[in-house]
Design a protein around this motif. Structure first.
Motif, short mmCIF file in Angstrom:
data_model
loop_
_atom_site.label_atom_id
_atom_site.label_comp_id
_atom_site.label_asym_id
_atom_site.label_seq_id
_atom_site.Cartn_x
_atom_site.Cartn_y
_atom_site.Cartn_z
N GLY A 21 3.01 5.74 10.34
CA GLY A 21 3.27 5.25 11.68
C GLY A 21 2.97 6.31 12.72
N LEU A 22 2.12 6.00 13.69
CA LEU A 22 1.88 6.90 14.81
C LEU A 22 2.81 6.50 15.95
CD1 LEU A 22 -2.04 6.79 14.82
CD2 LEU A 22 -0.55 8.46 13.69
N ALA A 23 3.20 7.48 16.77
CA ALA A 23 4.11 7.19 17.88
C ALA A 23 3.35 6.56 19.03
CB ALA A 23 4.81 8.47 18.31
N VAL A 53 -1.17 4.77 8.09
CA VAL A 53 -0.69 5.69 7.05
C VAL A 53 -1.71 6.80 6.86
CG1 VAL A 53 -0.22 5.91 4.58
CG2 VAL A 53 0.60 3.91 5.81
N MET A 54 -1.22 8.05 6.78
CA MET A 54 -2.11 9.17 6.43
C MET A 54 -1.52 9.83 5.20
SD MET A 54 -2.48 10.58 10.39
CE MET A 54 -3.63 11.93 10.08
N ALA A 55 -2.28 9.84 4.11
CA ALA A 55 -1.76 10.35 2.85
C ALA A 55 -2.73 11.33 2.22
CB ALA A 55 -1.50 9.19 1.89
N LEU A 84 0.82 -1.21 0.00
CA LEU A 84 0.00 0.00 0.00
C LEU A 84 0.86 1.27 0.00
CD1 LEU A 84 -2.81 1.38 0.16
CD2 LEU A 84 -2.55 1.32 2.65
N PRO A 85 1.87 1.37 0.87
CA PRO A 85 2.67 2.61 0.87
C PRO A 85 3.25 2.92 -0.51
CG PRO A 85 3.16 1.33 2.84
CD PRO A 85 2.28 0.46 1.96
N GLU A 86 3.72 1.89 -1.21
CA GLU A 86 4.28 2.09 -2.56
C GLU A 86 3.20 2.63 -3.50
OE1 GLU A 86 6.25 -1.43 -4.03
OE2 GLU A 86 6.31 -0.60 -6.07
#
Lengths: 404, 404
Positions: free
Chosen positions: A273-275, A283-285, A257-259
């Motif tokens: 990634g959330l801390a 993922v927030m895009a 998915l990130p790709e």
């Protein structure tokens, strides 16, 4: 979380669109404008009680043992047009809600009268306008009935109806596309083959999105095919205001998915990634000016991150008021250990023992599905805490507030 | 109220019917049966993490600076059927959620390994079944997933999906007919003639009934024609489980609902008038074994009596849990006087002043429609109290709880 939100806000802010709908279809929606009455309310001088319409001055001095006698001229029922007027020392029988006859300026309640041979004995004086609800006394044409941001509860809905409103402007329900990603996922109703499980996140998120005042469009399951994924996400971005995926975001060898999100256009992934735990594979895009939220595949994590990250944006867009968070104190029956250097949200099931609340942890080990149905809320283990001892009291934030 | 309810219960008690619906249409409904899983969960032994499937005993003694080396036999992705088995000192690459290969009994997380020329170096020992979610470990086929009485929240809905449930038995939504009575009432959208007002109660009660988990059927406005009223109410009794009317119940000369109800059959009217204000014109009747509730015509009174008297019955029939009542303390800005010998429910609008809540009375004088939209709740003036001084603190029961 705060940093992720801040970073994301450099590229995108939730906004609202407005649409005009028939009031009858607007129940539960959020008003996008102040609404003004189309009529005076009441629309005419009307009697508040069953009784007799009189000239108030004719009743002055009337008392229980010294009644005033008036001539009965006729009768006006609710819904009738008054075709009678009165002169001094006359009266007209009138029912609750009926319009006042000409020249009458007060109503004597039926309890304070007796009738005998066409004559009415009034045993109590009334003052000018007593027991009369005057035209426009409640609201005048053009007065505000409800303000922008109000949710159309039964009461508000009823008030607008009474003011003759037929159409209202409300916030348009954001349209949200939902996609489940995973080679192992199949739709409910199929036979499971070895290695397959039913897709839970798609339908669950569909319902959770609707609870935020949005329309949800479940787009089904995507398998790990990079071209298919790119095409489907591009289509969803064209069709919807927001896209939510679950699964396909961790570092596993088949998770692309990130790709795909980077390929689809700038600025692409803003937060990866959330801390906190859960949240690592989140993922927030932004692609084509629309937000895409990639949630973890594990159902409890997906729902927790949804409520924490996505739901506030969706409620902002739909105009639904932010939900009041409900916290309860509960005792940990067992020691909890947590990774140092990462905030952790621990999902719990609540129970009662001797009137005290107990928070039983429902972490990864304890089963994805039963955790999902049993989870009542979560508590937070701060960044630098590694152990919380058994019998400690923690603050549990309830899921309930988001599910009502 | 208690006496009215007790009297009524001699003739009728709310009961529930059950229907079978597709799970996809059951969101928000109330389960009428315990639901058992149709499959084992997980349906097969699966890896919890990305890593390598191994025989646990092969890893015993492995440490960061003294790794064990295993031969890599292949790869299993989530959703794939495993067509590989392993022997001693062999391993298979495995992704989160993928089924375990034959003979493997534990998973080493990818973080604890390195790979070099087809050989995998394992730097941390794992115990038997470590990082493996075993078939049926969470739920076995036939185990309870959810119990009767549970509302299908997104979480519970998701859990049932995961267990392969396609149909569920839920409580049938009671069907409620709603009738507005009054010669002066007209539908929204019509031009108002002198003496006419828009019908508010019909559409408002329609929404309030739906909030109780029922289907509502607004039958429109009845004018004061005794034959028409008898026919319409008889039809509604045949078509619906419950009938609710508003208006037409006071002692006004044109109010013949009570007469109609007595004509329609035994036992007829059970309760006529509640020992409280508002409530005097309330009628509770049983005709043909079905309940009819006649509410006052004044909108705030109709809604208050609805929530107090009718809503608990409807929720009982639909299986919706009774609502928790929410009380807040608030200060009266003005003195309140009340009739002696009758309990009074005073509707109020709440506001804040210096952090303290203020309860402003919204009684009959203050306008039917604005009262409706502004009313936040009510407080009770007991039977024998005639005056509550200004600045006294009263307990306000919020309407909110019934409107969520």
């Amino acid at each position: 979380m705060q940093e992720a939100r801040l970073e994301f806000s450099k590229y995108w802010e939730p906004s609202r669109l407005i649409e005009k709908v028939s009031l009858r279809e607007a129940s539960g929606r959020i008003l996008a404008e102040d609404v003004k009455s189309k009529i005076d309310l009441p629309p005419f001088d009307r009697s508040i009680y069953d009784g007799y319409a009189v000239k108030a001055e004719d009743t002055f001095g009337a008392e229980e043992d010294d009644p005033v006698t008036l001539q009965l001229k006729g009768k006006i029922l609710a819904g009738q047009k008054p075709d009678i007027g009165i002169d001094s020392n006359e009266c007209v029988e009138i029912s609750t809600g009926a319009p006042m006859p000409d020249s009458a300026d007060a109503v004597v309640m039926v309890e304070d009268t007796s009738i005998d041979d066409g004559k009415v004995k009034v045993r109590s004086a009334v003052s000018l306008k007593e027991n009369v609800s005057e035209k426009g006394s409640e609201l005048q044409k053009g007065d505000n009935v409800a303000t922008a941001g109000t949710e159309l509860s039964p009461q508000v809905y009823g008030s607008l109806l009474a003011c003759g409103i037929e159409y209202v402007k409300v916030y348009r329900k954001p349209q949200v596309g939902i996609i489940s990603i995973g080679e192992e996922l199949v739709d409910v109703g199929s036979e499971l083959e070895l290695g397959e499980i039913y897709d839970v996140n798609g339908p669950t998120l569909t319902k959770a999105v609707e609870d935020c005042g949005c329309l949800s469009f479940y787009q089904g399951i995507l398998h790990d095919d990079i071209e298919e994924m790119e095409k489907e996400i591009e289509n969803s971005l064209a069709d919807f205001d927001v896209v939510i995926t679950s699964g396909g975001t961790s570092a596993g060898s088949s998770d692309f998915l990130p790709e795909v999100l980077e390929n689809l256009g700038d600025p692409g992934i803003i937060v990866h990634g959330l801390a906190q735990k859960p949240g690592k594979p989140t993922v927030m895009a932004i692609v084509k000016n629309k937000p895409i939220f990639g949630l973890p595949g594990y159902p409890v994590s997906a729902l927790m991150v949804f409520y924490q990250v996505v739901a506030p944006y969706l409620r902002e867009m739909s105009g639904k008021p932010a939900l009041e968070r409900k916290m309860v104190e509960a005792r940990l029956p067992r020691k909890i250990t947590s990774e140092a250097g990462r905030k952790e949200l621990v999902p719990v099931s609540l129970s009662e023992e001797d009137g005290n609340k107990i928070a039983t942890s429902l972490r990864r080990g304890s089963g994805a599905i039963t955790s999902l149905s049993k989870s009542d809320g979560y508590f937070v283990v701060p960044l630098n805490i590694e152990i919380i001892d058994s019998d400690e009291i923690v603050d549990v934030e309830l899921f309930g507030w988001v599910l009502l």
